[in-house]
Design an enzyme around this catalytic site. Structure first.
Site, PDB file in Angstrom:
ATOM      1  N   CYS A  71     115.524  47.036  31.297  1.00 10.44           N
ATOM      2  CA  CYS A  71     116.782  46.149  30.666  1.00 10.44           C
ATOM      3  C   CYS A  71     116.929  45.228  32.294  1.00 10.44           C
ATOM      4  CB  CYS A  71     118.142  47.201  31.311  1.00 10.44           C
ATOM      5  SG  CYS A  71     118.048  48.487  29.732  1.00 10.44           S
ATOM      6  N   CYS A 101     126.340  60.199  41.642  1.00  9.08           N
ATOM      7  CA  CYS A 101     125.354  59.358  40.610  1.00  9.08           C
ATOM      8  C   CYS A 101     124.321  59.824  41.031  1.00  9.08           C
ATOM      9  CB  CYS A 101     125.723  58.056  40.908  1.00  9.08           C
ATOM     10  SG  CYS A 101     124.109  56.902  40.119  1.00  9.08           S
ATOM     11  N   CYS A 110     126.415  50.020  40.941  1.00  6.26           N
ATOM     12  CA  CYS A 110     125.398  49.859  40.104  1.00  6.26           C
ATOM     13  C   CYS A 110     124.262  49.328  39.775  1.00  6.26           C
ATOM     14  CB  CYS A 110     126.699  49.700  38.668  1.00  6.26           C
ATOM     15  SG  CYS A 110     127.605  51.006  38.761  1.00  6.26           S
ATOM     16  N   CYS A 163     118.559  44.992  35.346  1.00  8.02           N
ATOM     17  CA  CYS A 163     118.957  46.238  36.844  1.00  8.02           C
ATOM     18  C   CYS A 163     117.572  46.403  37.237  1.00  8.02           C
ATOM     19  CB  CYS A 163     118.554  47.427  35.344  1.00  8.02           C
ATOM     20  SG  CYS A 163     119.322  49.179  36.784  1.00  8.02           S
ATOM     21  N   GLU A 218     117.073  58.029  44.201  1.00 10.55           N
ATOM     22  CA  GLU A 218     118.752  57.778  45.367  1.00 10.55           C
ATOM     23  C   GLU A 218     119.308  58.453  44.327  1.00 10.55           C
ATOM     24  OE1 GLU A 218     117.108  53.041  47.472  1.00 10.55           O
ATOM     25  OE2 GLU A 218     118.247  53.760  45.480  1.00 10.55           O
ATOM     26  N   CYS A 223     111.951  53.370  35.533  1.00 11.80           N
ATOM     27  CA  CYS A 223     112.956  53.477  34.666  1.00 11.80           C
ATOM     28  C   CYS A 223     111.704  53.000  33.347  1.00 11.80           C
ATOM     29  CB  CYS A 223     113.884  52.685  34.207  1.00 11.80           C
ATOM     30  SG  CYS A 223     114.481  53.615  32.640  1.00 11.80           S
ATOM     31  N   SER A 232     124.876  58.550  30.230  1.00 15.27           N
ATOM     32  CA  SER A 232     125.047  56.810  30.218  1.00 15.27           C
ATOM     33  C   SER A 232     123.693  57.138  29.102  1.00 15.27           C
ATOM     34  CB  SER A 232     124.816  56.695  31.419  1.00 15.27           C
ATOM     35  OG  SER A 232     124.827  55.376  31.273  1.00 15.27           O
TER      36      SER A 232
HETATM   37  N1  SAH Z   1     119.640  54.067  31.681  1.00 15.02           N
HETATM   38  C1  SAH Z   1     120.684  54.769  32.108  1.00 15.02           C
HETATM   39  C2  SAH Z   1     121.498  55.348  32.765  1.00 15.02           C
HETATM   40  C3  SAH Z   1     120.970  54.222  34.556  1.00 15.02           C
HETATM   41  S1  SAH Z   1     122.097  53.009  34.209  1.00 15.02           S
HETATM   42  C4  SAH Z   1     121.745  53.815  31.110  1.00 15.02           C
HETATM   43  O1  SAH Z   1     120.862  52.538  30.400  1.00 15.02           O
HETATM   44  O2  SAH Z   1     122.426  53.428  30.698  1.00 15.02           O
HETATM   45  C5  SAH Z   1     124.263  52.937  35.427  1.00 15.02           C
HETATM   46  C6  SAH Z   1     125.253  51.768  34.268  1.00 15.02           C
HETATM   47  O3  SAH Z   1     124.513  50.509  35.402  1.00 15.02           O
HETATM   48  C7  SAH Z   1     124.325  50.666  33.204  1.00 15.02           C
HETATM   49  O4  SAH Z   1     125.526  50.738  32.463  1.00 15.02           O
HETATM   50  C8  SAH Z   1     123.154  49.844  33.148  1.00 15.02           C
HETATM   51  O5  SAH Z   1     123.450  48.903  32.178  1.00 15.02           O
HETATM   52  C9  SAH Z   1     124.621  49.554  34.883  1.00 15.02           C
HETATM   53  N2  SAH Z   1     123.685  48.416  35.196  1.00 15.02           N
HETATM   54  C10 SAH Z   1     122.400  48.135  35.365  1.00 15.02           C
HETATM   55  N3  SAH Z   1     122.400  47.450  36.661  1.00 15.02           N
HETATM   56  C11 SAH Z   1     123.372  46.656  36.437  1.00 15.02           C
HETATM   57  C12 SAH Z   1     123.651  45.814  37.662  1.00 15.02           C
HETATM   58  N4  SAH Z   1     122.211  44.873  38.323  1.00 15.02           N
HETATM   59  N5  SAH Z   1     124.920  45.766  37.465  1.00 15.02           N
HETATM   60  C13 SAH Z   1     126.398  46.433  37.346  1.00 15.02           C
HETATM   61  N6  SAH Z   1     125.526  47.119  36.560  1.00 15.02           N
HETATM   62  C14 SAH Z   1     124.294  47.489  36.050  1.00 15.02           C
END
Ligand code: SAH
Length: 380
Positions: free
Chosen positions: A118, A107, A349, A121, A94, A114, A199
């Site tokens: 995390c 974005c 996000c 996410c 996406e 991935c 990021s």
């Molecule tokens: N892998 C990279 C880029 C992808 S995430 C990274 O970790 O930076 C882009 C941003 O969205 C990151 O800061 C991530 O932590 C945040 N993010 C992920 N899941 C989220 C959620 N459920 N709500 C809000 N932000 C989130």
């Protein structure tokens, strides 16, 4: 005959080499072709009228321009636009466009799924399939820019790119750097360095490597002010703890005077949003400023958590978000709150999940977890 070269895989240098070494042509021909592709969205060599007939025939033979296929696109009520782009097999990723006063941010995803896991996410629950190629990364920009009627240097609709979609960009280093080269090239999308943001969840050695090859804006996904909590939320922290991460971010900032780093911090109710977390974060950010020897070298971007089916986390209440921001501001740390956009189309996000043919079995584990909660498979 070998397969044709997809020209979208190449940045300016690669394309020049292709013209010189493979086609036996002048290097500057590559520049004409780049403009056709990225300024005029032409993918058919026959239409590249300033190239001679012979060269066009040669290109037809040896090269092609293949852009990602749009499987599905969806506009949001707030102007956000999401594309589901088909990759190989059943995979899809996406990309999301977010218009905002005088700017338009895309974005972009860097991987199918991935591998970092995390905890908060949505992409993580999908598991991991593979890295995206350069063409698949820059192709997202191309598809969005064409849709918007973007003309680099003249009619700028797409003003910023953030590598904040699916995937960890630094885990796909070469392809991401090559794609970012095209984004920043005058013959490509012509974006200034600071308008392209990478990021990362904190792949320390790769941050240093990035600093050696380019000058894009850097955002660090921090999400917790101490190692104990961060290791829980971002498992990569066990490998590269906060102190090492901040050191590498400081090295990145110090390469060029005046560079600041954005620290992303997703606020989750009762998890990392308490006053003591804000105070601890403020201390970390002061330490960072001192290391860089610049006031406001650290900028905090607070992201209210965006929920997805099956997650155990909740968004922090509005008053806690404000209080967290206020604590940082009173400690003289720059802190903004990211407004949630596109959540009606699951484009906010952390909500991007595409369609991942998972190789890690994480999807199966998550489906089981959903089933145990009585949430249907379809939600995954
Ligand atoms: N892998 C990279 C880029 C992808 S995430 C990274 O970790 O930076 C882009 C941003 O969205 C990151 O800061 C991530 O932590 C945040 N993010 C992920 N899941 C989220 C959620 N459920 N709500 C809000 N932000 C989130």
């Amino acid at each position: 005959m070998s397969a044709k070269q997809n020209l979208l895989e190449l940045d300016r240098e690669g394309l020049e080499n292709f013209f010189a070494d493979t086609l036996g042509e002048k290097r500057f021909r590559a520049h004409q072709v780049m403009k056709w592709i990225h300024h005029r969205y032409v993918t058919d060599f026959a239409q590249m009228t300033d190239l001679g007939k012979v060269l066009r025939a040669k290109l037809e033979d040896a090269a092609e321009i293949v852009v990602p296929k749009v499987q599905f696109e969806k506009p949001s009520a707030d102007g956000t636009h999401k594309w589901l782009l088909g990759m190989d097999g059943g995979n899809a990723i996406e990309a999301v466009f977010i218009p905002d006063k005088g700017r338009g941010t895309l974005c972009v995803s860097s991987q199918v799924g991935c591998a970092l896991n995390c905890q908060f996410c949505s992409t993580a629950t999908q598991g991991f399939n593979r890295n995206l190629s350069t063409a698949e990364i820059i192709g997202q920009v191309w598809v969005a820019a064409r849709h918007l009627g973007n003309v680099p240097h003249h009619q700028r609709k797409l003003t910023n790119v953030v590598m904040m979609g699916m995937g960890e960009p630094l885990a796909n280093f070469d392809n991401v750097v090559r794609a970012m080269n095209v984004m920043r090239d005058d013959l490509g999308f012509g974006l200034a360095n600071k308008r392209v943001t990478l990021s990362t969840a904190g792949m320390v050695p790769m941050i240093d490597k990035l600093g050696e090859v380019c000058d894009v804006s850097l955002a660090i996904s921090l999400h917790a002010p101490n190692d104990e909590l961060r290791s829980e939320l971002v498992p990569l922290n066990k490998k590269y703890p906060i102190a090492e991460l901040l050191d590498s971010a400081a090295r990145y900032a110090m390469r060029k005077k005046g560079t600041s780093i954005t620290f992303e911090y997703t606020l989750m109710k009762g998890v990392n949003d308490q006053p003591q977390h804000a105070k601890q974060l403020a201390r970390l950010m002061h330490k960072f400023d001192n290391a860089v020897q610049m006031k406001d070298a650290a900028k905090v971007n607070l992201i209210p958590f965006n929920p997805f089916p099956g997650t155990r986390f909740e968004r922090s209440p509005e008053e806690d978000i404000r209080a967290f921001q206020k604590t940082l501001q009173e400690a003289r740390v720059l802190a903004t709150v990211r407004r949630t956009r596109g959540d009606d189309i699951d484009a906010a996000c952390g909500q991007l999940k595409g369609q991942v043919l998972d190789r890690t079995r994480r999807q199966a584990a998550f489906r089981k977890h959903l089933a145990e909660q009585g949430i249907g498979d379809a939600a995954a």
